[in-house]
Structure formats: C-alpha cells, structure tokens
Design an enzyme around this catalytic site. Structure first.
Site, short mmCIF file in Angstrom:
data_model
loop_
_atom_site.label_atom_id
_atom_site.label_comp_id
_atom_site.label_asym_id
_atom_site.label_seq_id
_atom_site.Cartn_x
_atom_site.Cartn_y
_atom_site.Cartn_z
N ASP A 556 26.51 60.96 5.88
CA ASP A 556 26.08 60.59 7.23
C ASP A 556 27.15 60.66 8.32
O ASP A 556 27.01 61.37 9.29
CB ASP A 556 25.50 59.16 7.22
CG ASP A 556 24.38 59.00 6.21
OD1 ASP A 556 24.08 59.98 5.50
OD2 ASP A 556 23.81 57.92 6.13
N GLU A 752 27.19 50.57 -4.19
CA GLU A 752 26.92 51.82 -3.49
C GLU A 752 28.20 52.65 -3.35
O GLU A 752 28.17 53.88 -3.44
CB GLU A 752 26.34 51.50 -2.10
CG GLU A 752 25.87 52.72 -1.34
CD GLU A 752 25.17 52.36 -0.05
OE1 GLU A 752 25.13 51.16 0.30
OE2 GLU A 752 24.65 53.26 0.62
C1 6A9 Z 1 19.03 51.78 5.79
C2 6A9 Z 1 18.60 49.36 5.80
C3 6A9 Z 1 16.90 46.19 5.91
C4 6A9 Z 1 22.89 56.82 2.72
O1 6A9 Z 1 21.11 56.49 -0.97
C5 6A9 Z 1 20.27 56.82 0.07
C6 6A9 Z 1 21.06 57.36 1.23
C7 6A9 Z 1 21.78 58.65 0.84
O2 6A9 Z 1 20.85 59.66 0.61
C8 6A9 Z 1 22.74 59.11 1.89
O3 6A9 Z 1 23.45 60.21 1.41
N1 6A9 Z 1 21.99 56.35 1.70
C9 6A9 Z 1 23.69 58.01 2.26
O4 6A9 Z 1 24.59 58.44 3.24
C10 6A9 Z 1 21.33 55.08 2.10
C11 6A9 Z 1 20.45 55.23 3.29
C12 6A9 Z 1 19.83 53.97 3.70
C13 6A9 Z 1 19.06 54.11 4.96
C14 6A9 Z 1 18.25 52.93 5.30
C15 6A9 Z 1 18.12 50.70 6.18
C16 6A9 Z 1 17.58 48.38 6.18
O5 6A9 Z 1 17.72 47.22 5.46
#
Ligand code: 6A9
Length: 798
Positions: A556, A752
C-alpha cells in the site's frame, strides 16, 4: 436511505451466479466441506456453503453485570453499536480482551473439525468451542458442536453467564419450500441432571430436511424466542437480541430474561443462564442420513479429529532442524489452524465505483485528482450477487477475501488438502468478469459491508492485484508431474487424471483471460522513455495510484515516485506479468496447447529483457521503478522490497550479473537485514518508519517467504553464488522463525507484521493469513551441511 433494505431484498430473489458461468460452474457441494464454522467474522458461527440458507452462532455476557444500561435509546441498528447496550456482550471478532488473550483454534482442519479456545478475561470465563463432522458412512454431512465454559481464576463464586444461541434462515420470504421452526424436545437425564432439548426443524431446497438439536444441561434458566424479521436486519443478530431484551424481556431476579415463545420464524434466539462451569451441545442431523449423530459422537469424533490433525501436520509440514521441537510443532499447529479457521463462505452483492476504466485511462499529470473526482461523481454500481469460499487474512480486522493474500494462503492449503485448495481457487476464478477482472477485496453483502471504512468497500474495475493465484496452479502441476511429493488428504484430482485434466482445462481460459486483461489495462507508456533497446510492449503501471498509495500493488504505502505520473513504469507489475507468462507456458505445455506457447515465450523474453534495460540502474546498482522526468528516463530507487522483485519472482538465475547486488541489499544490516527477517525499507530512505509505517520498514512474512524460496532455489542450483545463497537462506530462515516463535510465546499469536528494530509483532494480532507461512518455512530444508564457507558466514553474521 429507506430504499436500501428493500433493494437488497429484491436482489436476494436472484440466486447468486458466478461471473463466468459458461466456463466455470460453481464448485459442486462437497459433503465433507459443506458445513463448517464458515463465519470467521464472529467468534463462533456456523453455516453451510449454500447461499440463502441457514446460519448460526453464539453470543455471551456476564449475566449479573450484563444489563446495567437498560433503557438507553437505540441508535441505528448495526450489529456493533447495539453491543454497547449490554456490557461486554461478545459476538463478532473485535479488538477486545479476547483478541489480546490470543484466542483461536488450536487444532482445526476444515475437512474434519477442531477445537477453538476463547479466553474472555472481561467476562471472567474461558470458552472452548468444538466443531466436528462425520464425512464418511451413513451419517455423513451431520455435525456436532460443543461449547464448554469454565470460570477463570479471578471469577467470583457463583459467576453467572448468559449464553445465547441463535439460528436463522436467509431468503425465507422468497422460498416457498423453506421452513424453520422451534419446538421443545423431550427432557433427558445425563449423569445427575436433566438435559433440556430444543429442536429446530428445517427444510431447504439444497439442504433437505434436517433437525438441529440444542442440548442444555445444568442451567439456571433457558428460554427460546422465535420471531420473523425482515431480511435487511436478519444478519444483525446482536442488535436483534438486544432489541428483544428491550421490548419483550421480563425481569427475573433483577435481570432481563426472554419469554419462552417458540414457533415458526426465520430467527430464533435461545437465552441460557448458567452458574459456574457448563457446556451445551448443538447437533445437526440431516434426514437423509440414517444414523444420528449423538453427544457421545462429538466426544469420540473430536478426539479423532485432533489426533488426525496433529498426525497430518507431522507429515505434511514436519519442522526441520533446529525447529523440530514440540514447542515449534504447537506453534505451527496453532498458526495453521487459525489460517484454516479463517476460511469462510460469503455471498452477496459487490459495490463498484462505476468509473469507466477505459475512459479514465489517464494520460496527463494530476490524473489521480481527476480520477478521484470521477469516482465521486460516478454512480456506484452493484454487481452480483456472488458467492465466495475463501480464507480471510484476519478474522478481526478484515474478515473477507483478498485476492493476492489467497495465493499465499493456498500455498499452505494445497499440500494439506489439494482438492480443498482447488475448490477455493475455483471459487475465486468464478468471480472473474467477462473482461478478466477480479475484485481485489471482496466485501460481499451487508454483513461484511457494515464494517470497513468507505474506501475499502467500493472496488474499481480498473484496479489489479498481484496474480498469486497462478502459483497454486503451477504447484498443482508440479505435484501432478511428480516434481513435488504430496502427502495431504485424499484427492480426487490427484487420483483421477481425467478430473485434473478437466479442471485445468476449465481454469486455463480464465487464467489466460486474466492475463490478457492485466496486460491490456495495466500497460504503460514505454515509448515515452525513449530507451533505444527497450521492447515497447512490455512496461506496466498499476492503475489506481494516489499520492503515497498503491493499494493495487499490495504494498500500500511503499514509497513510489511522487507525485503519481502517467509515465511511471512499475517494476513489480512487470515482474508479475512475467510470472503469469511463465506459468501459462507451464499449463499450456501440460495441456499440450502448443500453439499458445510462442506468444507467452515472446512476452517472457521481452519482459526479461526490459527488467534489465528499463529497470536496472547502473548508477544505483539496483532495480528501480522509473518515470520520465525532465524529458529523460529517470529512476526511482528506494532500497526495499520492490528492488528485490526480479530476484523473488525468479528472474535472476545463478549466473545473473545482478544477483550479487540483490543479495547485498538483503544481507546488509544497514540496508534490509535485521535479526528478525528482511525489512521492507532501508533506514536511509526518508520515508522509513514514517506516516502509517505499513510497508515502510516492518518485516512481512509473505515477502520473506518469497525471498527464502528464491534463495533455496539458487542455493540448490550450481552457480558462483550458490554458497552465499545457502548461507543467507539459513540465517534468514533461522531469524524469521525464531522471532515469530518468540512473539507467539509472548502473545499466543502470529501478527500481521513484525517491527524492523525490535522484532515485536504489530498491527493486527491474530493475522493468521499469510503470516501462517511460518509453517511452510519451518518445514523447508535446512540446507545445512555441505558448504563450510557458508557456515562461517552464518557465525560472522550473528
Ligand atoms: C482496513 C480496518 C475496523 C493490507 O491482508 C489484506 C491486505 C493486503 O492484501 C494488503 O497487501 N492488508 C495489505 O497492504 C489489509 C487491508 C485491510 C484493509 C481494511 C479496515 C477496519 O477495521
């Protein structure tokens, strides 16, 4: 606003369809994967992989302190907000004291069942939930669950707990043959006490006739309330329950209890009040099976399930030295169980932003502002409804499917249970639209949608995500061709060549379609760079970039050139196209689609060439993103994960002239090397640890896994740097596992990401998605032994 629920009910009339029904029918319902705790967003929630059907779950609270705030005005009926009206009523996975206690599955295989531990320090109880199904013999398809509660050490004597069980049926209004009702069953004796039984009888076109028995021994109080609610609030179990207490409950001993009113309805709530320790059972029996599952079966089958899980773990992922200890096995089993416990079945509609991806294919600077504006102006569109059977990265923060995460998840699922992995893969591919797009984040239906912030709800049909699902097909072929051994569950695909052939033949056109979509929509302007030797067709740029953001890439906030510019060429995007071309070649070879191969090979050759002539900077001695700046080809070269992309996606062979420079980035402690793993960004970069610090220093397990696999390959192939690769491999594997294990011991959880400077687990706790790859890493070969120099470097490096 008022129209929304109505609109949704109308949509429910439609049976979910896959976006590519012609090519890929929804996977056939497979008995042993039909039912499960497939609602990972709640602490314990059960449903079948059938849209518009049954769902169940539990909620609980301390009965004596529970209702202090009676009579508060009710806000908007969302599940979460209602929660505040009963102190500490637990239902969904939240960032609460349970999360911090390292709750989770200790042994769980979706094919069979398993056991989950939920310590709840706030309500002063520990809960164990067991779920087990019998997939063989005459009672196949039946299952049983047991919820066991014990007061914690600091609980007052006579602690009273209210446990709520609910069951509902979706889509009843539109289903003339669907039935759900509750009746009082016969009270039986067990040991010294009476067991109250409530029978829920159900009928559903896809599930047939079945009974769900709730067995409640040793309770102080129990009542069943049946009701009919509209479809738009049906999923809001917690809200409905609180509303029931407010409107219907009666006072008993100064507490609120439900009236006992059983009957027909699409929603049923059972309130049970217990003093001290207790357990309750839920048993599902289909009328189609001739043998009934009993409470005793839960006990015996549960023992077998845990046993078989542990045994299977021992031969699918046996940890190798120095991690071949019992403690590491337990760690690995917990990580794997929680990845599997995050498997969910979802159905519902998907919101997209309605921006035409082609019309908005920007060619000017400031395009992201215009795009932002276009997104605001555009009328959001609703697609679907769709179905998805997928793992989730984290049950708390993101209990929904994420495209590139799934490729990593399936690297653990494939060796364990090939058919199940392929089932999940097909579920994803069925979401592909006719252009070849798959939404990156699958926020399907209102239950999932009420949680995340707005920008995570609407998907854009212009936005891609790394094609990690291709790996799964590649590794499947490796198993089929005997390159890799398989010791997982019995597999129809591996045992019946006609089945695997048919499957690959169904998947191949979809993968090809996605490949073509990716090449077309993410292509970039190589010509603007005026590089004499570059192939003009192979340059790519992630669409949907914003200043400081590139969700499409998966990394991101990893630094990219600012401001976003239409002349950018993204190194990782180019490498991913190469990965797809390589794997499509492998599939085409396997299926003897010889005529397709030359095209992929032409692309691959040009990509391999362009990685060097476009993205290698002699001056920086590394690979970089590039753009046109002041009319010239300009490099943007953070020392970080993206610079490693050609190495970790397999473009640097053993004799490659830039291999050593890439290894230098990894192994230098002033750059990316830490005692805990390879970090995402070097401290000398101005963005290091700044802003959200998401991909700007922390150590991510998925990327470290990619690094390790490439080092392993190079460490087992002859070449001048073989010994160096082996040495780095060993050290990295050691550091990564040691750190993840240390964190597990402290928090009972995988995280994570891990802090670059302390190794501390951070961001989401209980992120058993790709972080569970520690299991595969522990089982990787040690590469110990036959190179003395390598061993020396390891000690020097410590
Ligand atoms: C957040 C939070 C009430 C971000 O693991 C999933 C993704 C990956 O695909 C991506 O590469 N994560 C990584 O940079 C997490 C994304 C979470 C988004 C939603 C909302 C609300 O809580």
């Amino acid at each position: 606003m008022l129209l929304l629920p109505l609109l949704y009910s109308t949509l429910l009339l439609l049976v979910p369809v896959s976006a590519s029904p012609d090519l890929l029918p929804s996977p056939a319902y497979n008995t042993s994967l039909l039912w499960g705790p497939y609602r990972p967003n709640v602490r314990f929630g059960i449903r079948p992989r059938v849209p518009q059907s049954l769902f169940m779950g539990i909620m609980w609270y301390n009965f004596d302190v529970g209702h202090k705030s009676r009579g508060i005005e009710l806000p908007q009926p969302t599940d979460r907000q209602y929660g505040s009206h009963i102190t500490d009523l637990r239902h969904t996975c939240e960032n609460d004291s349970i999360q911090a206690s390292g709750y989770g599955w200790t042994a769980y295989d979706p094919r069979v069942g398993g056991t989950q531990l939920i310590p709840d320090p706030t309500n002063k109880i520990n809960i164990t939930t067991e779920f087990v199904k019998i997939s063989e013999g005459q009672n196949r398809g039946n299952w049983g669950a047991r919820v066991k509660v014990t007061p914690r050490e600091d609980a007052p004597p006579g602690l009273r707990t209210a446990m709520v069980f609910y069951v509902g049926m979706e889509g009843m209004e539109n289903c003339s043959t669907c039935r759900l009702g509750a009746t009082e069953g016969r009270t039986t004796q067990r040991d010294d006490h009476a067991v109250r039984k409530t029978v829920f009888w159900t009928k559903h076109p896809q599930l047939g006739i079945s009974e769900i028995h709730l067995l409640i021994p040793k309770h102080e109080f129990a009542a069943v309330k049946s009701l009919n609610v509209t479809e738009d609030v049906l999923w809001q179990s917690k809200g409905l329950y609180v509303e029931l207490l407010k409107d219907n409950a009666i006072f008993k001993d100064g507490q609120l209890v439900l009236p006992n009113e059983l009957g027909k309805g699409n929603a049923h709530f059972v309130q049970m009040v217990f003093s001290g320790p207790f357990e309750a059972e839920i048993i599902y029996n289909s009328h189609e099976s001739t043998m009934e599952m009993t409470p005793l079966d839960i006990t015996t089958e549960m023992e077998k399930a845990v046993d078989s899980f542990q045994t299977r773990f021992g031969y699918v992922f046996p940890p190798t030295s120095p991690f071949d200890t019992e403690a590491h096995q337990e760690f690995g089993q917990s990580a794997l169980s929680n990845l599997f416990g995050g498997l969910g079945y979802f159905h519902g509609d998907l919101q997209v932003d309605g921006v035409d991806p082609i019309e908005n294919d920007e060619r000017e600077s400031n395009f992201w502002e215009k795009l932002e504006e276009a997104r605001k102006q555009a009328e959001p569109k609703t697609l679907g409804p769709y179905e998805l059977f997928a793992h989730t990265p984290s049950r708390m923060q993101f209990p929904r499917g994420f495209l590139w995460d799934e490729g990593f998840h399936l690297l653990l699922k494939l060796p364990w249970d090939a058919d199940s992995a392929l089932d999940i893969l097909q579920s994803w591919l069925a979401l592909m639209d006719s252009d070849g797009w798959i939404a990156r984040e699958q926020t399907l239906g209102p239950e999932l949608r009420h949680q995340p912030p707005g920008e995570h709800q609407e998907q854009s049909q212009a936005i891609a995500n790394p094609p990690t699902l291709f790996w799964v097909v590649s590794q499947f072929i490796d198993i089929l061709t005997g390159k890799v051994e398989y010791s997982g569950h019995e597999s129809k695909y591996l045992e019946q060549p006609d089945q695997s052939d048919a499957l690959l033949r169904r998947m191949y056109p979809l993968l090809k379609r996605h490949y073509e979509w990716f090449r077309r929509t993410q292509s970039a302007d190589v010509e603007a760079h005026s590089i004499p030797r570059a192939s003009l067709s192979e340059g790519y740029r992630w669409r949907g970039r914003t200043p400081n953001g590139n969700l499409a890439s998966g990394l991101d906030d990893y630094p990219r050139a600012e401001p976003p510019d239409p002349t950018e060429l993204h190194l990782d995007a180019l490498c991913w196209v190469g990965v797809m071309a390589r794997i499509l070649t492998q599939i085409a070879e396997y299926l003897e689609r010889d005529s397709d191969i030359p095209t992929y090979q032409t692309h691959l050759k040009a990509i391999t060439h362009n990685i060097e002539v476009i993205h290698w900077s002699e001056q920086h001695n590394q690979y970089c993103d590039t753009r046109v700046y002041d009319d010239t080809h300009d490099y943007y070269c953070p020392k970080g994960y993206i610079a490693l992309w050609p190495l970790i996606t397999g473009f640097l062979g053993p004799n490659h002239p830039h291999l050593n420079a890439s290894l230098n980035l990894i192994r230098d402690a002033t750059i990316l090397w830490t005692d805990y793993g390879v970090r995402s960004l070097s401290p000398d970069h101005p963005a290091y640890m700044t802003a959200g610090n998401y991909w700007r220093s922390p150590i991510w397990v998925n990327i470290n896994y990619m690094i390790l696999s490439s080092l392993h390959r190079l460490g087992t192939t002859p070449g001048p740097l073989k010994i160096r690769c082996r040495a780095i491999y060993r050290e990295l594997r050691y550091n990564l596992i040691t750190n993840a294990f240390r964190n597990y011991q402290a928090s009972h959880s995988v995280w994570e990401q891990y802090d670059a400077e302390t190794g501390q687990g951070q961001q989401t706790q209980g992120f058993a998605g790709w972080s569970a790859l520690v299991v595969r890493i522990m089982a990787m070969p040690t590469l110990e032994g036959d190179d003395r120099e390598g061993v020396r470097e390891r000690f020097l490096g410590a």
